[in-house]
Design a protein around this motif. Structure first.
Motif, PDB file in Angstrom:
ATOM      1  N   LEU A 129      12.926   7.476  -0.047  1.00  0.00           N
ATOM      2  CA  LEU A 129      12.405   6.467   0.760  1.00  0.00           C
ATOM      3  C   LEU A 129      13.302   5.265   0.150  1.00  0.00           C
ATOM      4  O   LEU A 129      13.782   4.255   0.952  1.00  0.00           O
ATOM      5  N   ALA A 130      13.436   5.076  -1.132  1.00  0.00           N
ATOM      6  CA  ALA A 130      14.126   4.008  -1.847  1.00  0.00           C
ATOM      7  C   ALA A 130      15.910   3.953  -1.164  1.00  0.00           C
ATOM      8  O   ALA A 130      16.175   3.018  -0.953  1.00  0.00           O
ATOM      9  N   GLN A 131      16.337   5.173  -0.964  1.00  0.00           N
ATOM     10  CA  GLN A 131      17.457   5.540  -0.583  1.00  0.00           C
ATOM     11  C   GLN A 131      17.763   4.994   0.841  1.00  0.00           C
ATOM     12  O   GLN A 131      18.937   4.457   1.317  1.00  0.00           O
ATOM     13  N   ARG A 132      16.480   4.866   1.561  1.00  0.00           N
ATOM     14  CA  ARG A 132      16.570   4.368   2.910  1.00  0.00           C
ATOM     15  C   ARG A 132      16.034   2.868   3.004  1.00  0.00           C
ATOM     16  O   ARG A 132      15.637   2.506   4.394  1.00  0.00           O
ATOM     17  N   GLY A 133      16.003   2.384   1.979  1.00  0.00           N
ATOM     18  CA  GLY A 133      15.540   0.659   2.025  1.00  0.00           C
ATOM     19  C   GLY A 133      14.147   0.363   1.848  1.00  0.00           C
ATOM     20  O   GLY A 133      13.719  -0.733   1.832  1.00  0.00           O
ATOM     21  N   THR A 134      13.284   1.520   1.635  1.00  0.00           N
ATOM     22  CA  THR A 134      11.901   0.962   1.288  1.00  0.00           C
ATOM     23  C   THR A 134      11.692   0.841  -0.115  1.00  0.00           C
ATOM     24  O   THR A 134      11.965   1.983  -0.951  1.00  0.00           O
ATOM     25  N   THR A 135      11.066  -0.062  -0.563  1.00  0.00           N
ATOM     26  CA  THR A 135      10.944  -0.425  -1.891  1.00  0.00           C
ATOM     27  C   THR A 135       9.616  -0.313  -2.658  1.00  0.00           C
ATOM     28  O   THR A 135       9.401  -0.228  -3.900  1.00  0.00           O
ATOM     29  N   ALA A 136       8.579  -0.012  -1.656  1.00  0.00           N
ATOM     30  CA  ALA A 136       7.307   0.103  -2.083  1.00  0.00           C
ATOM     31  C   ALA A 136       6.499   0.987  -1.028  1.00  0.00           C
ATOM     32  O   ALA A 136       6.783   0.613   0.183  1.00  0.00           O
ATOM     33  N   TRP A 137       5.376   1.642  -1.041  1.00  0.00           N
ATOM     34  CA  TRP A 137       4.856   2.406  -0.221  1.00  0.00           C
ATOM     35  C   TRP A 137       3.349   2.659  -0.740  1.00  0.00           C
ATOM     36  O   TRP A 137       3.000   2.801  -1.967  1.00  0.00           O
ATOM     37  N   LEU A 138       2.568   2.879   0.144  1.00  0.00           N
ATOM     38  CA  LEU A 138       1.295   3.364  -0.025  1.00  0.00           C
ATOM     39  C   LEU A 138       0.875   4.869   0.457  1.00  0.00           C
ATOM     40  O   LEU A 138       0.911   4.990   1.806  1.00  0.00           O
ATOM     41  N   PRO A 139       1.025   5.864  -0.701  1.00  0.00           N
ATOM     42  CA  PRO A 139       1.011   7.317   0.040  1.00  0.00           C
ATOM     43  C   PRO A 139      -0.628   7.188   0.741  1.00  0.00           C
ATOM     44  O   PRO A 139      -1.533   6.640   0.266  1.00  0.00           O
ATOM     45  N   THR A 140      -0.720   7.870   1.669  1.00  0.00           N
ATOM     46  CA  THR A 140      -2.043   7.759   2.655  1.00  0.00           C
ATOM     47  C   THR A 140      -2.682   9.308   2.684  1.00  0.00           C
ATOM     48  O   THR A 140      -1.724  10.317   2.902  1.00  0.00           O
ATOM     49  N   THR A 141      -3.896   9.198   2.323  1.00  0.00           N
ATOM     50  CA  THR A 141      -4.598  10.664   2.278  1.00  0.00           C
ATOM     51  C   THR A 141      -4.833  10.849   3.734  1.00  0.00           C
ATOM     52  O   THR A 141      -4.805   9.892   4.588  1.00  0.00           O
ATOM     53  N   PHE A 142      -5.221  12.070   3.824  1.00  0.00           N
ATOM     54  CA  PHE A 142      -5.690  12.550   5.137  1.00  0.00           C
ATOM     55  C   PHE A 142      -7.052  12.578   5.347  1.00  0.00           C
ATOM     56  O   PHE A 142      -7.676  12.703   4.382  1.00  0.00           O
ATOM     57  N   THR A 143      -7.736  12.731   6.443  1.00  0.00           N
ATOM     58  CA  THR A 143      -9.180  12.713   6.735  1.00  0.00           C
ATOM     59  C   THR A 143      -9.359  14.219   6.137  1.00  0.00           C
ATOM     60  O   THR A 143      -8.956  15.202   6.622  1.00  0.00           O
ATOM     61  N   ASP A 144     -10.235  14.267   4.993  1.00  0.00           N
ATOM     62  CA  ASP A 144     -10.467  15.677   4.364  1.00  0.00           C
ATOM     63  C   ASP A 144     -11.831  15.447   3.639  1.00  0.00           C
ATOM     64  O   ASP A 144     -12.491  14.598   3.738  1.00  0.00           O
ATOM     65  N   SER A 145     -12.241  16.748   2.926  1.00  0.00           N
ATOM     66  CA  SER A 145     -13.201  16.747   2.056  1.00  0.00           C
ATOM     67  C   SER A 145     -12.979  15.716   0.886  1.00  0.00           C
ATOM     68  O   SER A 145     -12.102  15.347   0.826  1.00  0.00           O
ATOM     69  N   VAL A 146     -14.220  15.159   0.424  1.00  0.00           N
ATOM     70  CA  VAL A 146     -14.226  14.333  -0.905  1.00  0.00           C
ATOM     71  C   VAL A 146     -13.308  15.057  -1.819  1.00  0.00           C
ATOM     72  O   VAL A 146     -12.622  14.418  -2.525  1.00  0.00           O
ATOM     73  N   GLU A 147     -13.565  16.242  -2.143  1.00  0.00           N
ATOM     74  CA  GLU A 147     -12.759  16.932  -3.338  1.00  0.00           C
ATOM     75  C   GLU A 147     -11.264  16.971  -2.837  1.00  0.00           C
ATOM     76  O   GLU A 147     -10.315  16.544  -3.878  1.00  0.00           O
ATOM     77  N   ASN A 148     -10.880  17.313  -1.815  1.00  0.00           N
ATOM     78  CA  ASN A 148      -9.462  17.204  -1.423  1.00  0.00           C
ATOM     79  C   ASN A 148      -8.814  15.880  -1.600  1.00  0.00           C
ATOM     80  O   ASN A 148      -7.782  15.499  -2.029  1.00  0.00           O
ATOM     81  N   ILE A 149      -9.576  14.745  -1.090  1.00  0.00           N
ATOM     82  CA  ILE A 149      -9.237  13.595  -1.215  1.00  0.00           C
ATOM     83  C   ILE A 149      -8.988  13.132  -2.607  1.00  0.00           C
ATOM     84  O   ILE A 149      -7.928  12.192  -3.262  1.00  0.00           O
ATOM     85  N   GLY A 150      -9.882  13.374  -3.499  1.00  0.00           N
ATOM     86  CA  GLY A 150      -9.785  13.021  -4.605  1.00  0.00           C
ATOM     87  C   GLY A 150      -8.642  13.701  -5.591  1.00  0.00           C
ATOM     88  O   GLY A 150      -7.801  13.254  -6.222  1.00  0.00           O
TER      89      GLY A 150
END
Length: 191
Positions: A82-103
């Motif tokens: 991402l940085a190589q393409r100009g993005t300096t910060a990002w918010l990794p986004t979880t998927f709708t999933d079980s509580v355990e998998n999101i954790g």
């Protein structure tokens, strides 16, 4: 104070694109733009465009890596790409999933950040975008009922709640009851 100036052919400034000039930087912070050469060290990027980095606030993955991979090395590889393409910060986004998998996804993101050292050149991760399953039966949208839960349940059950408690965005249905009070209850961390 360490001061230097960046020289380039074009600068993307708020509201406009300029021609050649100099942008001073003091102690790592942007200063003023000028067409006049300042009296300090010059870093020359002749022919280049200089602009602020991009911030991506919703991205499930990049560069063949996804948050569902639960792979800190993959998260960091995506950050570098991402940085190589100009993005300096990002918010990794979880998927709708079980509580355990999101954790588990949150733990992997926190581990990725913890593995970085001062020489890391990838995009920063200032927080996590928790996307679902924070919906009610009445406002379920197109979500799987088996993955519905309350936000507090997800945070308290995921081991990352205290460690990676930098949740910057939570996706809510507009009519979800108490969404504002729960958002304020989330742990805060300075960006």
């Amino acid at each position: 104070m360490a001061t230097y100036a960046v020289h380039a052919a074009h600068f993307v400034l708020p509201g406009r694109l300029t021609g050649e000039g100099y942008l001073t930087i003091t102690d790592g912070r942007f200063g003023s733009f000028s067409t006049e050469k300042p009296d300090c060290e010059i870093v020359d990027f002749a022919g280049a465009y200089v602009g602020a980095g991009l911030v991506d606030t919703h991205i499930h993955g990049f560069h063949n890596h996804a948050t569902t991979d639960i792979d800190p090395a993959g998260i960091n590889d995506a950050s570098v790409a991402l940085a190589q393409r100009g993005t300096t910060a990002w918010l990794p986004t979880t998927f709708t999933d079980s509580v355990e998998n999101i954790g588990n996804q949150c733990e992997a993101i926190a581990d990725a950040v913890d593995e970085r050292d001062d020489d890391f050149v990838g995009a920063r991760i200032p927080g996590i975008y928790l996307e679902g399953p924070f919906f009610t039966e009445k406002h379920k949208a197109p979500r799987t009922p088996s993955t519905w839960c309350r936000l507090r349940t997800t945070i308290s059950r995921s081991g990352s709640a205290g460690r990676a408690a930098s949740f910057a965005r939570v996706r809510w249905h507009p009519n979800t009851p108490r969404r504002q009070s729960t958002s304020r209850a989330l742990p805060q961390r300075a960006w």
